[in-house]
Design a protein around this motif. Sequence first.
Motif, mmCIF file in Angstrom:
data_model
loop_
_atom_site.group_PDB
_atom_site.id
_atom_site.type_symbol
_atom_site.label_atom_id
_atom_site.label_comp_id
_atom_site.label_asym_id
_atom_site.label_seq_id
_atom_site.Cartn_x
_atom_site.Cartn_y
_atom_site.Cartn_z
ATOM 1 N N LEU A 89 26.044 136.318 52.004
ATOM 2 C CA LEU A 89 27.194 137.093 52.465
ATOM 3 C C LEU A 89 28.156 136.150 53.160
ATOM 4 C CD1 LEU A 89 25.187 139.904 54.277
ATOM 5 C CD2 LEU A 89 26.090 139.995 51.957
ATOM 6 N N GLY A 90 29.432 136.394 53.029
ATOM 7 C CA GLY A 90 30.434 135.629 53.750
ATOM 8 C C GLY A 90 31.309 136.573 54.543
ATOM 9 N N PHE A 91 31.689 136.152 55.728
ATOM 10 C CA PHE A 91 32.605 136.926 56.562
ATOM 11 C C PHE A 91 33.755 136.011 56.937
ATOM 12 C CE2 PHE A 91 28.483 138.878 56.922
ATOM 13 C CZ PHE A 91 28.791 140.218 56.716
ATOM 14 N N LEU A 92 34.981 136.508 56.770
ATOM 15 C CA LEU A 92 36.129 135.640 57.017
ATOM 16 C C LEU A 92 37.285 136.376 57.658
ATOM 17 C CD1 LEU A 92 38.611 135.901 54.625
ATOM 18 C CD2 LEU A 92 36.631 135.256 53.284
ATOM 19 N N TYR A 93 38.046 135.596 58.406
ATOM 20 C CA TYR A 93 39.301 136.059 58.981
ATOM 21 C C TYR A 93 40.365 135.101 58.508
ATOM 22 C CZ TYR A 93 43.074 136.687 62.302
ATOM 23 O OH TYR A 93 44.308 136.882 62.855
ATOM 24 N N ALA A 94 41.431 135.637 57.933
ATOM 25 C CA ALA A 94 42.513 134.792 57.415
ATOM 26 C C ALA A 94 43.847 135.313 57.896
ATOM 27 C CB ALA A 94 42.480 134.763 55.890
ATOM 28 N N GLY A 118 17.166 138.873 61.557
ATOM 29 C CA GLY A 118 16.411 138.255 60.471
ATOM 30 C C GLY A 118 17.214 137.455 59.476
ATOM 31 N N GLY A 119 18.525 137.383 59.635
ATOM 32 C CA GLY A 119 19.345 136.587 58.735
ATOM 33 C C GLY A 119 19.351 135.114 59.129
ATOM 34 N N THR A 120 19.870 134.287 58.249
ATOM 35 C CA THR A 120 20.013 132.860 58.540
ATOM 36 C C THR A 120 21.434 132.428 58.185
ATOM 37 O OG1 THR A 120 19.208 132.244 56.339
ATOM 38 C CG2 THR A 120 17.574 132.315 58.112
ATOM 39 N N GLU A 121 21.883 131.380 58.846
ATOM 40 C CA GLU A 121 23.211 130.832 58.577
ATOM 41 C C GLU A 121 23.021 129.518 57.822
ATOM 42 O OE1 GLU A 121 27.448 130.438 60.908
ATOM 43 O OE2 GLU A 121 25.604 130.413 62.093
ATOM 44 N N PRO A 122 23.323 129.507 56.508
ATOM 45 C CA PRO A 122 22.997 128.355 55.673
ATOM 46 C C PRO A 122 23.882 127.121 55.888
ATOM 47 C CG PRO A 122 24.180 129.978 54.391
ATOM 48 C CD PRO A 122 23.923 130.590 55.737
ATOM 49 N N ARG A 123 25.033 127.291 56.530
ATOM 50 C CA ARG A 123 25.914 126.149 56.785
ATOM 51 C C ARG A 123 26.798 126.466 57.981
ATOM 52 N NH1 ARG A 123 30.991 125.893 53.617
ATOM 53 N NH2 ARG A 123 31.577 128.037 53.175
ATOM 54 N N PRO A 124 27.385 125.447 58.561
ATOM 55 C CA PRO A 124 28.230 125.679 59.735
ATOM 56 C C PRO A 124 29.484 126.481 59.395
ATOM 57 C CG PRO A 124 27.692 123.330 59.494
ATOM 58 C CD PRO A 124 27.234 124.025 58.242
ATOM 59 N N ALA A 125 30.057 127.084 60.418
ATOM 60 C CA ALA A 125 31.323 127.803 60.268
ATOM 61 C C ALA A 125 32.380 126.842 59.727
ATOM 62 C CB ALA A 125 31.771 128.364 61.609
ATOM 63 N N GLU A 126 33.338 127.401 58.985
ATOM 64 C CA GLU A 126 34.420 126.590 58.436
ATOM 65 C C GLU A 126 35.747 127.099 59.010
ATOM 66 O OE1 GLU A 126 35.447 124.721 54.174
ATOM 67 O OE2 GLU A 126 35.154 126.898 54.161
ATOM 68 N N ASP A 127 36.488 126.197 59.632
ATOM 69 C CA ASP A 127 37.782 126.550 60.218
ATOM 70 C C ASP A 127 38.856 125.723 59.538
ATOM 71 O OD1 ASP A 127 39.995 127.179 61.709
ATOM 72 O OD2 ASP A 127 39.005 126.873 63.649
ATOM 73 N N LEU A 128 39.662 126.384 58.703
ATOM 74 C CA LEU A 128 40.733 125.706 57.983
ATOM 75 C C LEU A 128 42.090 125.936 58.634
ATOM 76 C CD1 LEU A 128 39.623 126.624 54.351
ATOM 77 C CD2 LEU A 128 39.194 124.495 55.598
ATOM 78 N N GLY A 129 42.094 126.472 59.827
ATOM 79 C CA GLY A 129 43.338 126.786 60.505
ATOM 80 C C GLY A 129 43.843 128.166 60.127
ATOM 81 N N PHE A 130 44.184 128.368 58.879
ATOM 82 C CA PHE A 130 44.664 129.665 58.405
ATOM 83 C C PHE A 130 43.521 130.605 58.055
ATOM 84 C CE2 PHE A 130 43.908 127.248 54.603
ATOM 85 C CZ PHE A 130 43.410 128.175 53.697
ATOM 86 N N MET A 131 42.287 130.055 57.951
ATOM 87 C CA MET A 131 41.131 130.870 57.600
ATOM 88 C C MET A 131 39.900 130.358 58.334
ATOM 89 S SD MET A 131 39.460 131.835 53.893
ATOM 90 C CE MET A 131 38.777 130.207 53.570
ATOM 91 N N TYR A 132 39.136 131.292 58.865
ATOM 92 C CA TYR A 132 37.885 131.001 59.557
ATOM 93 C C TYR A 132 36.795 131.792 58.849
ATOM 94 C CZ TYR A 132 34.381 131.057 63.309
ATOM 95 O OH TYR A 132 33.220 130.930 64.042
ATOM 96 N N SER A 133 35.699 131.126 58.489
ATOM 97 C CA SER A 133 34.634 131.828 57.778
ATOM 98 C C SER A 133 33.263 131.343 58.210
ATOM 99 C CB SER A 133 34.792 131.657 56.261
ATOM 100 O OG SER A 133 34.605 130.307 55.908
ATOM 101 N N ARG A 134 32.317 132.270 58.067
ATOM 102 C CA ARG A 134 30.907 131.954 58.311
ATOM 103 C C ARG A 134 30.091 132.642 57.232
ATOM 104 N NH1 ARG A 134 29.289 132.867 64.530
ATOM 105 N NH2 ARG A 134 27.328 131.981 63.778
ATOM 106 N N ASP A 135 29.046 131.947 56.789
ATOM 107 C CA ASP A 135 28.130 132.502 55.805
ATOM 108 C C ASP A 135 26.882 133.006 56.500
ATOM 109 O OD1 ASP A 135 29.855 131.878 53.772
ATOM 110 O OD2 ASP A 135 28.755 130.117 53.096
ATOM 111 N N LEU A 136 26.276 134.017 55.883
ATOM 112 C CA LEU A 136 25.063 134.619 56.411
ATOM 113 C C LEU A 136 24.184 134.985 55.225
ATOM 114 C CD1 LEU A 136 23.527 135.938 58.859
ATOM 115 C CD2 LEU A 136 24.809 138.029 58.348
ATOM 116 N N GLU A 137 22.920 134.610 55.294
ATOM 117 C CA GLU A 137 21.968 135.041 54.277
ATOM 118 C C GLU A 137 21.127 136.160 54.860
ATOM 119 O OE1 GLU A 137 19.755 131.639 52.918
ATOM 120 O OE2 GLU A 137 21.435 130.910 51.742
ATOM 121 N N ASP A 138 20.963 137.242 54.081
ATOM 122 C CA ASP A 138 20.100 138.324 54.538
ATOM 123 C C ASP A 138 18.646 137.860 54.436
ATOM 124 O OD1 ASP A 138 19.178 138.744 51.899
ATOM 125 O OD2 ASP A 138 20.226 140.639 51.651
ATOM 126 N N PRO A 139 17.688 138.637 54.928
ATOM 127 C CA PRO A 139 16.284 138.190 54.896
ATOM 128 C C PRO A 139 15.740 137.889 53.498
ATOM 129 C CG PRO A 139 16.537 139.947 56.490
ATOM 130 C CD PRO A 139 17.842 139.854 55.736
#
Length: 130
Positions: free
Chosen positions: A121-126, A95-116
């Motif tokens: 919410l943001g999830f990232l790997y750096a 039931g969540g939505t992704e408000p924008r595309p994933a962002e890959d900055l090389g040293f950091m990768y992130s994706r946003d998620l909106e709950d219902p």
Amino acid sequence: MTQIFVSIPTNDLERAKAFYTALGAPINPQYTDENAACFAWDDNVFLMVLARDFFATFTEKQITDPKVAVQTSINFTRESRDEVDAIVERGLANGGTEPRPAEDLGFMYSRDLEDPDGNNLGFLYATLQE
């Protein structure tokens, strides 16, 4: 030791419980009842999802509608890009939505998620180099 409790409103507590447990956050029954659910991300980080009317009892200020206004963005690190993708995909399937595309900055990768409810919410790997 410091623990962090972040509180957000919901229009449907049961739907929120299903969404956040699908992301892998177990419910902490000590802080969960008919008005709120506590999700334990780890031993020190908790997300409190409160029924909107109950949430309003903690403030005199207007509660914004997260579908139209952003009050806060809650961000969580993950151990890998694959874990970022997996948790966002679980959120989208529940039931969540992704408000924008994933962002890959090389040293950091992130994706946003909106709950219902529209909470951001943001999830990232750096990989931080010293």
